[in-house]
Design an enzyme around this catalytic site. Structure first.
Site, PDB file in Angstrom:
ATOM      1  N   TYR A   1      58.712  36.705  10.909  1.00 44.98           N
ATOM      2  CA  TYR A   1      57.522  35.847  10.913  1.00 44.98           C
ATOM      3  C   TYR A   1      56.642  36.145  12.120  1.00 44.98           C
ATOM      4  CZ  TYR A   1      54.536  31.753  10.994  1.00 44.98           C
ATOM      5  OH  TYR A   1      53.434  30.935  11.033  1.00 44.98           O
TER       6      TYR A   1
ATOM      7  N   GLY B   1      48.760  21.737   1.636  1.00 44.82           N
ATOM      8  CA  GLY B   1      48.807  21.933   3.081  1.00 44.82           C
ATOM      9  C   GLY B   1      47.473  22.276   3.704  1.00 44.82           C
TER      10      GLY B   1
ATOM     11  N   ILE C   1      39.623  30.789  -0.720  1.00 45.48           N
ATOM     12  CA  ILE C   1      40.716  30.383   0.165  1.00 45.48           C
ATOM     13  C   ILE C   1      42.036  30.674  -0.524  1.00 45.48           C
ATOM     14  CG2 ILE C   1      41.766  28.453   1.424  1.00 45.48           C
ATOM     15  CD1 ILE C   1      38.822  27.125   0.872  1.00 45.48           C
ATOM     16  N   THR C   2      42.843  31.555   0.054  1.00 42.34           N
ATOM     17  CA  THR C   2      44.147  31.830  -0.541  1.00 42.34           C
ATOM     18  C   THR C   2      45.133  30.743  -0.130  1.00 42.34           C
ATOM     19  OG1 THR C   2      44.922  33.231   1.291  1.00 42.34           O
ATOM     20  CG2 THR C   2      43.707  34.317  -0.483  1.00 42.34           C
ATOM     21  N   GLY C   3      46.061  30.446  -1.038  1.00 50.48           N
ATOM     22  CA  GLY C   3      47.020  29.383  -0.745  1.00 50.48           C
ATOM     23  C   GLY C   3      46.325  28.041  -0.608  1.00 50.48           C
TER      24      GLY C   3
END
Length: 278
Positions: A163, A14, A8-10
Site C-alpha cells: 500500500y 466513502g 470520479i473513480t470509486g
C-alpha cells in the site's frame, strides 16, 4: 463548476461519493464509477436527489486493464467533455492477490489503473486547454519505497508495504505527469484526504486494522471532510495552472524526498507503461 464535467473513480461510497456530492452541489455534471451496478445506481440516485445534478454511471472493475479500457471507451462515447478526472479508487489487501491480468492487486488498482485511465482520457482532458487530473494519494507515501526488483511482491509481500509503495507511486506519477503536460493547460496534482472513516481495507484487513480501526474510528474524519481537499483541488479557481503539487487539508504541502526523485519517477513511468501495454 457549472457546465463542467467531472469523472470520479470509486464514486459509489466513502470519499468518492462525498467528492461527487460536493462537486455536484457546485453545479458540476458528475460521472461516477463503481464495481457493482446496483450500488452505483443507488449512489447516483442519492446524488441526484440531494443536488438535482445530472449524474452518469459507469460500471467497471478497475483491477482489470480490459475493464479500464472499456470504461475509457464508454466515457469518451458518453461524455462530450471531461474537465476533471479524479483518480479516487484505491484499496488495501493484507494478503497478496493476483488480478485477471496476473498482476499484484494493490499495484494494479491503486497505481496502474489511474496511470492507464489518465492516459486513455488525456486527449479529452486537453480538449479545452484547462483540464485537471486529481489523484488521491496518502501521507503513507512517505513510508513507501519503490522496489523495482520486486515491484509486485512476488518474493516478499506485506499489505502495508504494498500500500505504501502504491501511494508513493501515485505521487511520483502525478509529478511526472505534470512535467510531461507542461504547457498543455492540463494540471496534475495529488491529494491526501486524511484518515477517514470508510470501509477501506474491509475486504482483506490486516491484524492492525482489525484491532485498531474500531478503536480509532471515532477519531477519524467523516467522508465529507476527507473529500474536501479533492473537491478544492478539482474546483478552486485560484488553482488554475497550478500543477505538480501535493495537497493536504486543501493546502499545498511538501511531499517526501522519495516522491521528488525525478529519475525514479521516469523509471516508474517506463515500467508502468510496459505493464499496461496491450
Amino acid at each position: 463548476m457549472a457546465g463542467r464535467t467531472v469523472l470520479i473513480t470509486g464514486g459509489t461510497g466513502g470519499i468518492g461519493k462525498a467528492t461527487a456530492l460536493g462537486l455536484a452541489r457546485m453545479g458540476a455534471h458528475v460521472a461516477i464509477t463503481g464495481r457493482d451496478a446496483a450500488r452505483a445506481d443507488d449512489a447516483a440516485r442519492e446524488i441526484r436527489s440531494a443536488t438535482g445534478a445530472h449524474v452518469d454511471v459507469f460500471v467497471a472493475d478497475l483491477s482489470s486493464q480490459g475493464e479500464v479500457r472499456r470504461l475509457a471507451d464508454e466515457a469518451l462515447l458518453r461524455l462530450a467533455r471531461i474537465d476533471v478526472l479524479v483518480n479516487n479508487v484505491g484499496g488495501y489487501w493484507s494478503t497478496r492477490h493476483r488480478t485477471v491480468d496476473g498482476l499484484e492487486r494493490t499495484l494494479a488498482v491503486n497505481h496502474l489503473a489511474p496511470f492507464l485511465l489518465t492516459d486513455l482520457l488525456l486527449a479529452r482532458l486537453e480538449q479545452r486547454g484547462q483540464g485537471r487530473v486529481v489523484t488521491v494519494a496518502s501521507h503513507a507515501h512517505a513510508q513507501g519505497r519503490i522496489d523495482f526488483e520486486d515491484l509486485q511482491g512476488e518474493r516478499s509481500y506485506s499489505g502495508a508495504r504494498a500500500y505504501n509503495q502504491s501511494k508513493l507511486a501515485n505521487v511520483l506519477f502525478t509529478f511526472e505527469l505534470a512535467r510531461r503536460l507542461d504547457g498543455s493547460g492540463v494540471t496534475a496534482n495529488a491529494v491526501h484526504p486524511g484518515v477517514v472513516s470508510t470501509s477501506f481495507g474491509a475486504e482483506d484487513p490486516g491484524r492492525t486494522q482489525r484491532l485498531l480501526v474500531p478503536v480509532l474510528r471515532p477519531l477519524m474524519k467523516t467522508p465529507e471532510r476527507g473529500a474536501a481537499t479533492s473537491i478544492h483541488v478539482a474546483s478552486a479557481a485560484q488553482l488554475d495552472g497550478v500543477t505538480g503539487r501535493y495537497f493536504s487539508n486543501s493546502r499545498p504541502r511538501r511531499s517526501s524526498p522519495s516522491s521528488r526523485d525525478q529519475p525514479a519517477a521516469a523509471r516508474l513511468w517506463r515500467v508502468s507503461a510496459a505493464l499496461v501495454s496491450s
